[in-house]
Design a protein around this motif. Structure first.
Motif, PDB file in Angstrom:
ATOM      1  N   ASP A 158       0.667  -1.292   0.012  1.00 54.29           N
ATOM      2  CA  ASP A 158      -0.052  -0.273   0.111  1.00 54.29           C
ATOM      3  C   ASP A 158       0.843   1.530   0.215  1.00 54.29           C
ATOM      4  OD1 ASP A 158      -1.570   2.212   0.943  1.00 54.29           O
ATOM      5  OD2 ASP A 158      -3.392   1.357   1.794  1.00 54.29           O
ATOM      6  N   PRO A 159       0.791   2.087  -0.687  1.00 52.20           N
ATOM      7  CA  PRO A 159       1.834   3.308  -1.458  1.00 52.20           C
ATOM      8  C   PRO A 159       1.255   4.075   0.086  1.00 52.20           C
ATOM      9  CG  PRO A 159      -0.038   3.377  -2.968  1.00 52.20           C
ATOM     10  CD  PRO A 159      -0.190   2.242  -1.962  1.00 52.20           C
ATOM     11  N   ASN A 160       0.667   3.846   0.766  1.00 47.23           N
ATOM     12  CA  ASN A 160       0.517   5.277   2.124  1.00 47.23           C
ATOM     13  C   ASN A 160       1.013   4.352   3.272  1.00 47.23           C
ATOM     14  OD1 ASN A 160      -0.852   6.680   0.863  1.00 47.23           O
ATOM     15  ND2 ASN A 160      -2.601   5.946  -0.094  1.00 47.23           N
ATOM     16  N   ILE A 161       1.282   3.218   3.167  1.00 51.18           N
ATOM     17  CA  ILE A 161       2.440   3.043   4.437  1.00 51.18           C
ATOM     18  C   ILE A 161       3.572   2.499   4.482  1.00 51.18           C
ATOM     19  CG2 ILE A 161       2.007   1.169   5.867  1.00 51.18           C
ATOM     20  CD1 ILE A 161      -1.048   0.706   5.684  1.00 51.18           C
ATOM     21  N   TYR A 162       4.629   3.217   4.534  1.00 43.87           N
ATOM     22  CA  TYR A 162       5.733   3.349   4.580  1.00 43.87           C
ATOM     23  C   TYR A 162       6.489   3.661   5.697  1.00 43.87           C
ATOM     24  CZ  TYR A 162       5.982   8.449   3.923  1.00 43.87           C
ATOM     25  OH  TYR A 162       5.547   9.847   4.522  1.00 43.87           O
ATOM     26  N   GLU A 163       7.602   3.656   5.386  1.00 46.20           N
ATOM     27  CA  GLU A 163       9.123   4.098   6.492  1.00 46.20           C
ATOM     28  C   GLU A 163      10.353   4.639   5.687  1.00 46.20           C
ATOM     29  OE1 GLU A 163      11.513   2.294  10.332  1.00 46.20           O
ATOM     30  OE2 GLU A 163      10.733   1.247   8.944  1.00 46.20           O
ATOM     31  N   ILE A 164      10.510   4.829   5.972  1.00 41.43           N
ATOM     32  CA  ILE A 164      12.472   5.271   5.677  1.00 41.43           C
ATOM     33  C   ILE A 164      13.298   5.148   6.828  1.00 41.43           C
ATOM     34  CG2 ILE A 164      13.674   7.162   4.297  1.00 41.43           C
ATOM     35  CD1 ILE A 164      12.252   7.025   2.455  1.00 41.43           C
ATOM     36  N   ARG A 165      13.971   4.814   6.227  1.00 39.09           N
ATOM     37  CA  ARG A 165      14.827   3.630   7.252  1.00 39.09           C
ATOM     38  C   ARG A 165      16.477   3.926   6.753  1.00 39.09           C
ATOM     39  NH1 ARG A 165      15.069   1.863  12.479  1.00 39.09           N
ATOM     40  NH2 ARG A 165      13.159   1.298  12.295  1.00 39.09           N
ATOM     41  N   ASP A 166      17.716   4.562   7.439  1.00 38.79           N
ATOM     42  CA  ASP A 166      18.500   4.326   6.967  1.00 38.79           C
ATOM     43  C   ASP A 166      18.651   4.696   5.725  1.00 38.79           C
ATOM     44  OD1 ASP A 166      19.541   3.652   9.563  1.00 38.79           O
ATOM     45  OD2 ASP A 166      19.164   1.526   9.215  1.00 38.79           O
ATOM     46  N   GLY A 167      17.839   6.209   5.133  1.00 37.67           N
ATOM     47  CA  GLY A 167      17.381   6.935   3.923  1.00 37.67           C
ATOM     48  C   GLY A 167      17.434   5.948   2.987  1.00 37.67           C
TER      49      GLY A 167
ATOM     50  N   LEU B 136      13.284   3.891   1.074  1.00 38.21           N
ATOM     51  CA  LEU B 136      12.289   3.695   1.244  1.00 38.21           C
ATOM     52  C   LEU B 136      12.124   1.560   1.499  1.00 38.21           C
ATOM     53  CD1 LEU B 136       9.203   4.783   0.818  1.00 38.21           C
ATOM     54  CD2 LEU B 136       9.916   4.846  -1.843  1.00 38.21           C
ATOM     55  N   HIS B 137      10.665   1.438   2.216  1.00 35.12           N
ATOM     56  CA  HIS B 137      10.201   0.151   2.170  1.00 35.12           C
ATOM     57  C   HIS B 137       8.998   0.730   2.514  1.00 35.12           C
ATOM     58  CE1 HIS B 137      13.270  -0.946   3.918  1.00 35.12           C
ATOM     59  NE2 HIS B 137      14.155  -0.559   4.328  1.00 35.12           N
ATOM     60  N   LEU B 138       7.762  -0.125   1.790  1.00 39.68           N
ATOM     61  CA  LEU B 138       6.727  -0.089   1.231  1.00 39.68           C
ATOM     62  C   LEU B 138       6.509  -1.519   2.369  1.00 39.68           C
ATOM     63  CD1 LEU B 138       6.453   0.713  -2.358  1.00 39.68           C
ATOM     64  CD2 LEU B 138       6.286   2.700   0.149  1.00 39.68           C
ATOM     65  N   PHE B 139       4.894  -1.055   2.947  1.00 40.15           N
ATOM     66  CA  PHE B 139       4.234  -2.793   3.875  1.00 40.15           C
ATOM     67  C   PHE B 139       2.810  -2.678   3.252  1.00 40.15           C
ATOM     68  CE2 PHE B 139       7.735  -0.641   5.355  1.00 40.15           C
ATOM     69  CZ  PHE B 139       8.057  -1.465   7.362  1.00 40.15           C
ATOM     70  N   HIS B 140       2.372  -3.967   3.402  1.00 37.79           N
ATOM     71  CA  HIS B 140       0.878  -4.330   2.979  1.00 37.79           C
ATOM     72  C   HIS B 140      -0.307  -3.768   3.034  1.00 37.79           C
ATOM     73  CE1 HIS B 140      -1.473  -7.065   0.783  1.00 37.79           C
ATOM     74  NE2 HIS B 140      -2.125  -7.110   1.680  1.00 37.79           N
ATOM     75  N   ARG B 141       0.522  -3.754   4.924  1.00 40.16           N
ATOM     76  CA  ARG B 141      -0.896  -3.668   6.014  1.00 40.16           C
ATOM     77  C   ARG B 141       0.030  -2.373   7.182  1.00 40.16           C
ATOM     78  NH1 ARG B 141      -4.587  -8.382   5.940  1.00 40.16           N
ATOM     79  NH2 ARG B 141      -2.371  -9.786   6.647  1.00 40.16           N
ATOM     80  N   ALA B 142      -0.922  -2.170   7.427  1.00 39.20           N
ATOM     81  CA  ALA B 142      -0.516  -1.354   8.829  1.00 39.20           C
ATOM     82  C   ALA B 142       0.567  -2.012   9.398  1.00 39.20           C
ATOM     83  CB  ALA B 142      -1.394  -0.522   9.551  1.00 39.20           C
TER      84      ALA B 142
END
Length: 148
Positions: free
Chosen positions: A100-109, A111-117
Motif C-alpha cells: 500500500d503506497p500510503n504505508i511506508y517507512e524511510i529507514r537509513d535513507g 524507502l520501505h513499503l508495507f502491505h498493511r499497517a
C-alpha cells in the motif's frame, strides 16, 4: 516481407519489450503511480503521467520534472526496497506481497513499503535491522532468478 514473418518479428519484439520486472506494478505503474522521490520529503504525492521514467522494466511517475530528474540521476537512492513489495512479508515469508503506497517507512535513507499497517508495526516491533537482513537474503533469490 510475408505476413507470417512480419507477425513473428512483431510478437518477438513485443515479448522482449514486455519482459517481467521484479518491481511491484499496479495500474500500469511502479508504486501504484506514486512519486517515490516525494516520500523523502514526507509529502507523499501521486505522480503525473507527464513525468514518467522507465527503470528496471517498470514505469515510475513523478509529481514534477524536478523529482523525475532526481530519480534519473540516482534511481537506487529513491527506488523502494524489494521492488516496492512489502518489506515485512519479504523478510518473514520470503514472498512478493503487494504494498500500500500510503504505508511506508524511510529507514537509513531507504524507502520501505508495507502491505498493511500491521506489517509496519511488526517490522518496527520485531527489529528492522534483523528483518532487513532476512529480507535482503530473500530478495536476492528473486533477483538472481530473474537475471539468469
Amino acid at each position: 516481407m510475408n505476413t507470417f514473418l512480419f507477425n513473428t518479428i512483431f510478437l518477438l519484439s513485443f515479448l522482449s519489450y514486455g519482459q517481467k520486472t521484479d518491481i511491484y506494478v499496479k495500474g500500469g505503474y511502479a508504486v501504484t503511480g506514486y512519486d517515490v522521490v516525494s516520500y523523502f520529503s514526507h509529502e507523499v504525492k501521486k505522480g503525473d503521467k507527464n513525468f514518467q521514467v522507465p527503470y528496471e522494466g517498470a514505469i515510475f511517475l513523478f509529481s514534477s520534472a524536478a523529482n523525475a530528474k532526481l530519480f534519473k540521476v540516482n534511481p537506487k537512492k529513491y527506488a523502494p526496497q524489494y521492488g516496492g513489495h512489502c518489506s515485512y512479508a519479504m523478510a518473514v515469508k520470503g514472498e512478493k506481497v503487494s504494498s500500500d503506497p500510503n504505508i511506508y517507512e524511510i529507514r537509513d535513507g531507504k524507502l520501505h513499503l508495507f502491505h498493511r499497517a500491521e506489517g509496519l508495526t511488526n517490522w518496527k516491533k520485531e527489529g528492522p535491522e534483523k528483518l532487513r537482513g532476512k529480507a535482503d537474503e530473500n530478495w536476492a533469490k528473486f533477483v538472481k532468478v530473474a537475471h539468469n
